[in-house]
Scaffold this motif. Sequence first.
Motif, PDB file in Angstrom:
ATOM      1  N   GLY A 122       0.811  -1.222   0.000  1.00 43.51           N
ATOM      2  CA  GLY A 122       0.000   0.000   0.000  1.00 43.51           C
ATOM      3  C   GLY A 122       0.841   1.267   0.000  1.00 43.51           C
ATOM      4  O   GLY A 122       0.543   2.231  -0.714  1.00 43.51           O
ATOM      5  N   ALA A 123       1.915   1.264   0.799  1.00 44.11           N
ATOM      6  CA  ALA A 123       2.748   2.467   0.877  1.00 44.11           C
ATOM      7  C   ALA A 123       3.409   2.741  -0.472  1.00 44.11           C
ATOM      8  O   ALA A 123       3.524   3.896  -0.896  1.00 44.11           O
ATOM      9  CB  ALA A 123       3.792   2.303   1.974  1.00 44.11           C
ATOM     10  N   CYS A 124       3.846   1.696  -1.154  1.00 42.00           N
ATOM     11  CA  CYS A 124       4.479   1.888  -2.471  1.00 42.00           C
ATOM     12  C   CYS A 124       3.452   2.345  -3.500  1.00 42.00           C
ATOM     13  O   CYS A 124       3.756   3.166  -4.371  1.00 42.00           O
ATOM     14  CB  CYS A 124       5.158   0.605  -2.936  1.00 42.00           C
ATOM     15  N   ARG A 125       2.236   1.819  -3.419  1.00 41.52           N
ATOM     16  CA  ARG A 125       1.189   2.288  -4.346  1.00 41.52           C
ATOM     17  C   ARG A 125       0.986   3.778  -4.167  1.00 41.52           C
ATOM     18  O   ARG A 125       0.874   4.531  -5.128  1.00 41.52           O
ATOM     19  CB  ARG A 125      -0.126   1.540  -4.084  1.00 41.52           C
ATOM     20  N   GLN A 126       0.929   4.214  -2.914  1.00 44.63           N
ATOM     21  CA  GLN A 126       0.720   5.633  -2.640  1.00 44.63           C
ATOM     22  C   GLN A 126       1.898   6.463  -3.155  1.00 44.63           C
ATOM     23  O   GLN A 126       1.707   7.533  -3.737  1.00 44.63           O
ATOM     24  CB  GLN A 126       0.530   5.843  -1.131  1.00 44.63           C
ATOM     25  N   ALA A 127       3.115   5.960  -2.959  1.00 46.34           N
ATOM     26  CA  ALA A 127       4.307   6.698  -3.416  1.00 46.34           C
ATOM     27  C   ALA A 127       4.301   6.802  -4.946  1.00 46.34           C
ATOM     28  O   ALA A 127       4.567   7.867  -5.510  1.00 46.34           O
ATOM     29  CB  ALA A 127       5.572   6.000  -2.929  1.00 46.34           C
ATOM     30  N   LEU A 128       3.969   5.711  -5.613  1.00 44.42           N
ATOM     31  CA  LEU A 128       3.937   5.734  -7.086  1.00 44.42           C
ATOM     32  C   LEU A 128       2.813   6.627  -7.598  1.00 44.42           C
ATOM     33  O   LEU A 128       2.946   7.322  -8.611  1.00 44.42           O
ATOM     34  CB  LEU A 128       3.759   4.309  -7.629  1.00 44.42           C
ATOM     35  N   LEU A 129       1.692   6.612  -6.858  1.00 43.92           N
ATOM     36  CA  LEU A 129       0.536   7.430  -7.245  1.00 43.92           C
ATOM     37  C   LEU A 129       0.883   8.914  -7.302  1.00 43.92           C
ATOM     38  O   LEU A 129       0.352   9.658  -8.124  1.00 43.92           O
ATOM     39  CB  LEU A 129      -0.595   7.185  -6.244  1.00 43.92           C
ATOM     40  N   GLU A 130       1.777   9.317  -6.415  1.00 46.94           N
ATOM     41  CA  GLU A 130       2.209  10.715  -6.388  1.00 46.94           C
ATOM     42  C   GLU A 130       2.763  11.127  -7.766  1.00 46.94           C
ATOM     43  O   GLU A 130       2.373  12.155  -8.315  1.00 46.94           O
ATOM     44  CB  GLU A 130       3.285  10.874  -5.308  1.00 46.94           C
ATOM     45  N   TYR A 131       3.641  10.299  -8.317  1.00 47.06           N
ATOM     46  CA  TYR A 131       4.259  10.638  -9.605  1.00 47.06           C
ATOM     47  C   TYR A 131       3.259  10.462 -10.744  1.00 47.06           C
ATOM     48  O   TYR A 131       3.278  11.195 -11.724  1.00 47.06           O
ATOM     49  CB  TYR A 131       5.515   9.780  -9.821  1.00 47.06           C
ATOM     50  N   ALA A 134       1.071  13.487 -10.834  1.00 47.91           N
ATOM     51  CA  ALA A 134       1.800  14.658 -11.336  1.00 47.91           C
ATOM     52  C   ALA A 134       2.110  14.557 -12.819  1.00 47.91           C
ATOM     53  O   ALA A 134       2.053  15.555 -13.543  1.00 47.91           O
ATOM     54  CB  ALA A 134       3.095  14.840 -10.547  1.00 47.91           C
ATOM     55  N   TYR A 135       2.451  13.359 -13.299  1.00 50.14           N
ATOM     56  CA  TYR A 135       3.026  13.261 -14.651  1.00 50.14           C
ATOM     57  C   TYR A 135       2.319  12.311 -15.612  1.00 50.14           C
ATOM     58  O   TYR A 135       2.762  12.148 -16.748  1.00 50.14           O
ATOM     59  CB  TYR A 135       4.500  12.832 -14.567  1.00 50.14           C
ATOM     60  N   GLY A 136       1.241  11.646 -15.149  1.00 51.73           N
ATOM     61  CA  GLY A 136       0.515  10.770 -16.071  1.00 51.73           C
ATOM     62  C   GLY A 136       0.678   9.302 -15.721  1.00 51.73           C
ATOM     63  O   GLY A 136       1.527   8.933 -14.916  1.00 51.73           O
ATOM     64  N   PRO A 137      -0.184   8.455 -16.349  1.00 49.97           N
ATOM     65  CA  PRO A 137      -0.295   7.052 -15.955  1.00 49.97           C
ATOM     66  C   PRO A 137       1.017   6.255 -16.004  1.00 49.97           C
ATOM     67  O   PRO A 137       1.815   6.425 -16.913  1.00 49.97           O
ATOM     68  CB  PRO A 137      -1.299   6.456 -16.947  1.00 49.97           C
ATOM     69  N   ILE A 138       1.168   5.418 -14.994  1.00 43.21           N
ATOM     70  CA  ILE A 138       2.306   4.493 -14.932  1.00 43.21           C
ATOM     71  C   ILE A 138       1.736   3.085 -15.032  1.00 43.21           C
ATOM     72  O   ILE A 138       0.998   2.642 -14.143  1.00 43.21           O
ATOM     73  CB  ILE A 138       3.091   4.622 -13.598  1.00 43.21           C
ATOM     74  N   GLU A 139       2.043   2.388 -16.116  1.00 40.57           N
ATOM     75  CA  GLU A 139       1.592   0.999 -16.256  1.00 40.57           C
ATOM     76  C   GLU A 139       2.394   0.136 -15.277  1.00 40.57           C
ATOM     77  O   GLU A 139       3.589   0.363 -15.086  1.00 40.57           O
ATOM     78  CB  GLU A 139       1.839   0.547 -17.697  1.00 40.57           C
ATOM     79  N   VAL A 140       1.706  -0.842 -14.685  1.00 48.05           N
ATOM     80  CA  VAL A 140       2.372  -1.697 -13.684  1.00 48.05           C
ATOM     81  C   VAL A 140       2.440  -3.127 -14.219  1.00 48.05           C
ATOM     82  O   VAL A 140       1.413  -3.751 -14.495  1.00 48.05           O
ATOM     83  CB  VAL A 140       1.599  -1.666 -12.343  1.00 48.05           C
ATOM     84  N   ILE A 141       3.664  -3.625 -14.363  1.00 47.54           N
ATOM     85  CA  ILE A 141       3.886  -4.971 -14.917  1.00 47.54           C
ATOM     86  C   ILE A 141       4.402  -5.864 -13.795  1.00 47.54           C
ATOM     87  O   ILE A 141       5.499  -5.639 -13.265  1.00 47.54           O
ATOM     88  CB  ILE A 141       4.912  -4.920 -16.070  1.00 47.54           C
ATOM     89  N   LEU A 142       3.591  -6.835 -13.413  1.00 53.25           N
ATOM     90  CA  LEU A 142       3.959  -7.724 -12.307  1.00 53.25           C
ATOM     91  C   LEU A 142       4.416  -9.054 -12.882  1.00 53.25           C
ATOM     92  O   LEU A 142       3.630  -9.755 -13.540  1.00 53.25           O
ATOM     93  CB  LEU A 142       2.755  -7.929 -11.376  1.00 53.25           C
ATOM     94  N   TYR A 143       5.670  -9.410 -12.600  1.00 52.18           N
ATOM     95  CA  TYR A 143       6.244 -10.614 -13.197  1.00 52.18           C
ATOM     96  C   TYR A 143       6.133 -11.823 -12.282  1.00 52.18           C
ATOM     97  O   TYR A 143       6.421 -11.750 -11.081  1.00 52.18           O
ATOM     98  CB  TYR A 143       7.730 -10.382 -13.510  1.00 52.18           C
ATOM     99  N   GLY A 144       5.707 -12.944 -12.861  1.00 50.90           N
ATOM    100  CA  GLY A 144       5.760 -14.234 -12.182  1.00 50.90           C
ATOM    101  C   GLY A 144       6.130 -15.286 -13.212  1.00 50.90           C
ATOM    102  O   GLY A 144       5.892 -15.095 -14.410  1.00 50.90           O
ATOM    103  N   LEU A 145       6.717 -16.400 -12.730  1.00 52.40           N
ATOM    104  CA  LEU A 145       7.105 -17.455 -13.679  1.00 52.40           C
ATOM    105  C   LEU A 145       5.880 -18.007 -14.404  1.00 52.40           C
ATOM    106  O   LEU A 145       5.953 -18.396 -15.570  1.00 52.40           O
ATOM    107  CB  LEU A 145       7.805 -18.599 -12.943  1.00 52.40           C
ATOM    108  N   ASP A 146       4.745 -18.056 -13.706  1.00 54.37           N
ATOM    109  CA  ASP A 146       3.524 -18.607 -14.304  1.00 54.37           C
ATOM    110  C   ASP A 146       2.813 -17.641 -15.227  1.00 54.37           C
ATOM    111  O   ASP A 146       1.894 -18.045 -15.948  1.00 54.37           O
ATOM    112  CB  ASP A 146       2.534 -19.025 -13.208  1.00 54.37           C
ATOM    113  N   GLY A 147       3.177 -16.361 -15.152  1.00 53.25           N
ATOM    114  CA  GLY A 147       2.509 -15.380 -15.999  1.00 53.25           C
ATOM    115  C   GLY A 147       2.745 -13.970 -15.510  1.00 53.25           C
ATOM    116  O   GLY A 147       3.235 -13.757 -14.400  1.00 53.25           O
ATOM    117  N   VAL A 148       2.379 -13.034 -16.373  1.00 56.75           N
ATOM    118  CA  VAL A 148       2.616 -11.620 -16.093  1.00 56.75           C
ATOM    119  C   VAL A 148       1.262 -10.922 -16.054  1.00 56.75           C
ATOM    120  O   VAL A 148       0.399 -11.181 -16.906  1.00 56.75           O
ATOM    121  CB  VAL A 148       3.488 -11.017 -17.226  1.00 56.75           C
TER     122      VAL A 148
END
Length: 165
Positions: A122-131, A134-148
């Motif tokens: 949650g804290a990292c989501r909030q920190a990323l949300l700040e940017y 301010a500057y526009g959408p940040i796509e989030v890519i979550l990596y796992g061996l079984d899929g992304v």
Amino acid sequence: MKEKIIEIKIKECAFLELDSEDRELVETAKRMALGSYAPYSKFHVGAAIRMENGEIVGGSNQENVAYPSGTCAERTAAYYASARYPGMPMRKIAIAAWTKLHGEEEKAASECFQRKPISPCGACRQALLEYESAYGPIEVILYGLDGVFIFPSVASLLPFCFTEF
Ligand code: THU
């Protein structure tokens, strides 16, 4: 009283279905995770941010003997990116994590990435949300061996978020 449903549209794919730039971003997040400093949890996380100018800025979790003083990979990367390129939009962030399960002590770290993607705290989501705010959408890519998993924005991971006062 009305009921409302919040929907998030996410994408799921195999690593090899990503385009070469996104594969490079994920590979960087994995490399960052291999260099993380996590002697206490032994849970190693890496993040890589694609900046608007195409550069990649990476980070990993940095733990501390005084536990709360440590920082997650996502915040390390985001704060470094904002310090390195002040005011520059962050376009994407990739996240990967590895740990050795019981009986895997002899395995190479690079063979121990999580099967299922991990999602930023949650804290990292909030920190990323700040940017993102301010500057526009940040796509989030979550990596796992079984899929992304690919989320279109940080806000999609943080509904009803706090963005202004
Ligand atoms: N951690 C991250 O770096 N990112 C996350 O998304 C979740 C957790 C770190 C914090 C701590 O160093 C370790 O993983 C175990 O919680």
